[in-house]
Each structure stands twice: as C-alpha cells, then as structure tokens.
Write a protein that holds these residues in place. Structure first.
Motif, PDB file in Angstrom:
ATOM      1  N   THR A 116     -12.857  41.279 -12.898  1.00  0.00           N
ATOM      2  CA  THR A 116     -13.113  41.643 -11.502  1.00  0.00           C
ATOM      3  C   THR A 116     -11.676  41.482 -10.593  1.00  0.00           C
ATOM      4  N   GLY A 117     -10.962  40.572 -11.090  1.00  0.00           N
ATOM      5  CA  GLY A 117      -9.407  40.568 -10.366  1.00  0.00           C
ATOM      6  C   GLY A 117      -9.905  39.340  -9.142  1.00  0.00           C
ATOM      7  N   GLU A 118     -11.088  38.721  -9.120  1.00  0.00           N
ATOM      8  CA  GLU A 118     -11.354  37.833  -7.963  1.00  0.00           C
ATOM      9  C   GLU A 118     -11.476  36.358  -8.524  1.00  0.00           C
ATOM     10  N   VAL A 119     -11.115  35.455  -7.389  1.00  0.00           N
ATOM     11  CA  VAL A 119     -11.520  34.121  -7.756  1.00  0.00           C
ATOM     12  C   VAL A 119     -12.971  34.006  -7.628  1.00  0.00           C
ATOM     13  N   GLU A 120     -13.506  33.403  -8.587  1.00  0.00           N
ATOM     14  CA  GLU A 120     -15.045  33.301  -8.443  1.00  0.00           C
ATOM     15  C   GLU A 120     -15.678  31.927  -8.747  1.00  0.00           C
ATOM     16  N   TYR A 121     -16.956  31.730  -8.396  1.00  0.00           N
ATOM     17  CA  TYR A 121     -17.393  30.357  -8.465  1.00  0.00           C
ATOM     18  C   TYR A 121     -17.754  30.138 -10.067  1.00  0.00           C
ATOM     19  N   PHE A 122     -17.354  28.878 -10.355  1.00  0.00           N
ATOM     20  CA  PHE A 122     -17.296  28.466 -11.814  1.00  0.00           C
ATOM     21  C   PHE A 122     -18.376  27.285 -11.835  1.00  0.00           C
ATOM     22  N   GLY A 123     -18.355  26.438 -10.947  1.00  0.00           N
ATOM     23  CA  GLY A 123     -19.542  25.250 -10.856  1.00  0.00           C
ATOM     24  C   GLY A 123     -19.272  24.168 -11.641  1.00  0.00           C
ATOM     25  N   LEU A 124     -18.529  23.913 -12.504  1.00  0.00           N
ATOM     26  CA  LEU A 124     -18.330  22.875 -13.420  1.00  0.00           C
ATOM     27  C   LEU A 124     -18.288  21.489 -12.601  1.00  0.00           C
ATOM     28  N   LYS A 125     -17.525  21.481 -11.678  1.00  0.00           N
ATOM     29  CA  LYS A 125     -17.586  20.044 -10.815  1.00  0.00           C
ATOM     30  C   LYS A 125     -19.055  19.905 -10.289  1.00  0.00           C
ATOM     31  N   ASP A 126     -19.602  20.747  -9.740  1.00  0.00           N
ATOM     32  CA  ASP A 126     -21.022  20.748  -9.180  1.00  0.00           C
ATOM     33  C   ASP A 126     -22.063  19.992 -10.561  1.00  0.00           C
ATOM     34  N   ARG A 127     -21.950  20.944 -11.426  1.00  0.00           N
ATOM     35  CA  ARG A 127     -22.630  20.416 -12.637  1.00  0.00           C
ATOM     36  C   ARG A 127     -22.453  19.046 -13.176  1.00  0.00           C
ATOM     37  N   CYS A 128     -21.177  18.711 -13.249  1.00  0.00           N
ATOM     38  CA  CYS A 128     -21.080  17.105 -13.678  1.00  0.00           C
ATOM     39  C   CYS A 128     -21.495  16.417 -12.644  1.00  0.00           C
ATOM     40  N   GLU A 129     -21.228  16.507 -11.364  1.00  0.00           N
ATOM     41  CA  GLU A 129     -21.829  15.712 -10.468  1.00  0.00           C
ATOM     42  C   GLU A 129     -23.439  15.687 -10.601  1.00  0.00           C
ATOM     43  N   ARG A 130     -23.951  16.579 -10.648  1.00  0.00           N
ATOM     44  CA  ARG A 130     -25.358  16.577 -10.841  1.00  0.00           C
ATOM     45  C   ARG A 130     -25.887  15.798 -12.245  1.00  0.00           C
ATOM     46  N   TYR A 131     -25.083  15.787 -13.280  1.00  0.00           N
ATOM     47  CA  TYR A 131     -25.531  15.577 -14.522  1.00  0.00           C
ATOM     48  C   TYR A 131     -25.148  14.008 -14.701  1.00  0.00           C
ATOM     49  N   PHE A 132     -23.988  13.584 -14.535  1.00  0.00           N
ATOM     50  CA  PHE A 132     -23.446  12.121 -14.735  1.00  0.00           C
ATOM     51  C   PHE A 132     -23.763  11.356 -13.390  1.00  0.00           C
ATOM     52  N   ALA A 133     -23.651  10.224 -13.564  1.00  0.00           N
ATOM     53  CA  ALA A 133     -24.149   9.022 -12.508  1.00  0.00           C
ATOM     54  C   ALA A 133     -22.799   8.453 -11.941  1.00  0.00           C
ATOM     55  N   PHE A 134     -22.032   9.232 -11.236  1.00  0.00           N
ATOM     56  CA  PHE A 134     -20.835   8.757 -10.806  1.00  0.00           C
ATOM     57  C   PHE A 134     -20.941   7.833  -9.809  1.00  0.00           C
ATOM     58  N   ASP A 135     -20.277   6.796  -9.793  1.00  0.00           N
ATOM     59  CA  ASP A 135     -20.406   5.428  -8.827  1.00  0.00           C
ATOM     60  C   ASP A 135     -19.275   5.460  -7.920  1.00  0.00           C
ATOM     61  N   GLU A 136     -18.049   6.211  -7.853  1.00  0.00           N
ATOM     62  CA  GLU A 136     -17.189   6.053  -7.153  1.00  0.00           C
ATOM     63  C   GLU A 136     -17.237   6.516  -5.440  1.00  0.00           C
ATOM     64  N   PRO A 137     -16.597   6.305  -4.634  1.00  0.00           N
ATOM     65  CA  PRO A 137     -16.742   6.534  -3.237  1.00  0.00           C
ATOM     66  C   PRO A 137     -16.764   7.911  -2.977  1.00  0.00           C
ATOM     67  N   ALA A 138     -15.935   8.555  -3.656  1.00  0.00           N
ATOM     68  CA  ALA A 138     -16.013  10.493  -3.529  1.00  0.00           C
ATOM     69  C   ALA A 138     -17.169  10.879  -4.002  1.00  0.00           C
ATOM     70  N   ALA A 139     -18.029  10.308  -5.107  1.00  0.00           N
ATOM     71  CA  ALA A 139     -19.116  10.982  -5.636  1.00  0.00           C
ATOM     72  C   ALA A 139     -19.911  11.206  -4.589  1.00  0.00           C
ATOM     73  N   PRO A 140     -20.679  12.461  -4.738  1.00  0.00           N
ATOM     74  CA  PRO A 140     -21.593  12.717  -3.754  1.00  0.00           C
ATOM     75  C   PRO A 140     -23.090  11.538  -3.892  1.00  0.00           C
ATOM     76  N   THR A 141     -23.891  11.459  -2.876  1.00  0.00           N
ATOM     77  CA  THR A 141     -24.976  10.361  -3.080  1.00  0.00           C
ATOM     78  C   THR A 141     -25.947  11.105  -3.922  1.00  0.00           C
ATOM     79  N   GLY A 142     -26.407  10.256  -4.820  1.00  0.00           N
ATOM     80  CA  GLY A 142     -27.562  11.091  -5.655  1.00  0.00           C
ATOM     81  C   GLY A 142     -27.188  11.875  -6.539  1.00  0.00           C
ATOM     82  N   SER A 143     -27.795  12.128  -8.075  1.00  0.00           N
ATOM     83  CA  SER A 143     -27.563  13.063  -8.791  1.00  0.00           C
ATOM     84  C   SER A 143     -28.996  13.467  -9.384  1.00  0.00           C
ATOM     85  N   GLU A 144     -29.071  14.620  -9.926  1.00  0.00           N
ATOM     86  CA  GLU A 144     -30.029  15.334 -10.325  1.00  0.00           C
ATOM     87  C   GLU A 144     -30.681  14.548 -11.748  1.00  0.00           C
ATOM     88  N   TYR A 145     -29.879  14.257 -12.562  1.00  0.00           N
ATOM     89  CA  TYR A 145     -29.919  13.372 -13.746  1.00  0.00           C
ATOM     90  C   TYR A 145     -29.622  12.191 -13.816  1.00  0.00           C
TER      91      TYR A 145
END
Length: 260
Positions: A111-140
């Motif tokens: 398409t020639g466009e910069v588009e959504y890839f979403g790997l960061k969002d998926r990793c944050e949902r999947y893994f239990a990151f406990d660093e301050p920058a990590a979003p609160t809670g995770s799906e898995y």
C-alpha cells in the motif's frame, strides 16, 4: 495477508500460535530462540519495548521427561542438550546481545503506507511484564509462549503456528507453490497440507519463512546491510544478501504498467 490475520480479531487464531507467529515475523528470530523466549528478555527503553537476546540463559522449557532417553539430561530440552552448553545459546555468536525493537507499526510496501502491526500490544497482553513502563494488567500473563500447556515450544509447534495463521489468510497455496518453484524449491519438496478443521486451505509455509520475511522487509526499507545484520544475527554478508536481491527483484505491478 499474514499481518492482516495477526491484526484481526484475536479469536481468529489460537492465541499461543498467534503469539509465536507474530514474534517470529516481527523480530526475525530463529525458531529455537523464539521457543526459549522468556518474559525477562523483554526490556522497556522509555516507552519502547525491546527483546534482548542473551548469549546464554538457563533452559526454562517444561520438558516432557517421559520422552527423554536414559542417558539424557532431563532438566534441559533436546536443543540445549545438543548444543553442549547446558542451556540456551543462540545459533551464532553474532546473534547474542541483539536488541530488537518490538514494533507496533510497519511499512506496508503493497500500500505504501505505515500501518498497524501490533506486536508490542500483543506482547503486553500475553506476557506479565512487571516493569514500571508496562501497562497495568495483562490478558494472559504467561512467562513463556505456551505449547500444549507447557512453557516453551519446539520447532514443530512453530511450523504448526505459522500454518494456522497462513490458513486464515488470503495466501493462495497454488500461488505460494509457484513462488517456491520460482525460488528454486524442487516440486517434489513442496508439501500439500490440505485444509484445517474449518475448511481453510493451508499454504506450504514454515516458521523460518517469518525470518526470511523479516530480512526481506529490512532490505525493502533500504537498511544498510551491515546494520541489518546486527539485528538478524547473520554471520556472513552473502547469506543476508539474498534477501536484498529478492527485495530488488520483487514484482511491482504499477511499475510494470508504467512501462507500456
């Protein structure tokens, strides 16, 4: 087409197979590295998430000890045992110490466009990151990617994962076969996987194709070969350069039309 599935409804593909495929495609890491990836390998630098590939880590896979031979080390997987290092090590010394951005967008060269890839969002949902920058809670909240309810996975699971995503995509198995033949794969080496339980046709793709796609994308983006190799872990420039040539020779229908 593959990315379209990964960024679609989460229920379209098993979350563990989607996580496997997404991480392989978005970082270019090898199967064994992905199968050993632990949440402790991820680090935030500001708001950006990175995957740091260690030069050594303990094997954290849950091992099916019933399948291990009487003279085997029951505490590590077969890959780590075969390496002789007593744990996980990357395939080549150049692979160790890589710091790989976990992207949320990518340049779609169709398409020639910069588009959504979403790997960061998926990793944050999947893994239990406990660093301050990590979003609160995770799906898995898993420590490692799950396969059959166990931490970590084998190369066979990785191949099943990418084919599960491929089956839900618009990748045409017939066109895929022609592309493989074009790249020099013998006709008798191209496999037919039929359909999945929902009747979707399964293309002949393997986990390593994700690494090839990652390398080709770097070449498409005109990343300098020497710098790209610090991200891919290739030891020899001639090995990486095949992806540069592939990107240069890709079919461009718009350019073709403009020639006439």
């Amino acid at each position: 087409m593959f990315v379209d599935v990964l960024t679609a409804d989460e229920d379209l593909v098993d979350p563990h197979k989607a996580m496997t495929s997404h991480l392989l495609l978005g970082t270019g890491i090898r199967n064994d590295t992905c199968g050993h990836t632990h949440k402790s390998w991820f680090t935030y630098r500001g708001d950006e998430l990175y995957l740091d590939i260690p030069d050594f880590d303990n094997c954290r896979k849950e091992i099916d000890k019933a399948r291990k031979g009487p003279n085997s080390n029951e505490n590590i997987c077969g890959s780590c045992e075969g390496s002789g290092d007593g744990g996980y090590t990357p395939k080549t010394p150049t692979s160790a110490g890589r710091q790989l951005l976990i992207p949320n967008s990518y340049k779609n060269h169709v398409t020639g466009e910069v588009e959504y890839f979403g790997l960061k969002d998926r990793c944050e949902r999947y893994f239990a990151f406990d660093e301050p920058a990590a979003p609160t809670g995770s799906e898995y909240g898993f420590d490692m990617i799950q396969a059959d309810g166990k931490d970590g996975f084998s190369a066979a699971f990785a191949n099943k994962a990418v084919r599960a995503v491929g089956a839900k995509s618009d990748i045409n198995p017939t066109l895929r076969k022609k592309r493989l033949i074009q790249e020099g794969v013998p006709n008798d080496k191209i496999r037919k996987f039929g359909t999945n339980k929902e009747g979707d046709k399964i293309p002949d793709i393997v986990a390593h194709d994700m690494r090839a796609s990652y390398c080709t994308q770097l070449a498409r983006n005109d990343v300098r070969t020497a710098y790209a190799m610090t991200k891919t872990g290739h030891k020899l420039e001639e090995t990486f350069y095949r992806y540069v040539n592939f990107a240069r020779n890709e079919l461009d229908k718009n350019k073709d039309k403009s020639m006439f």
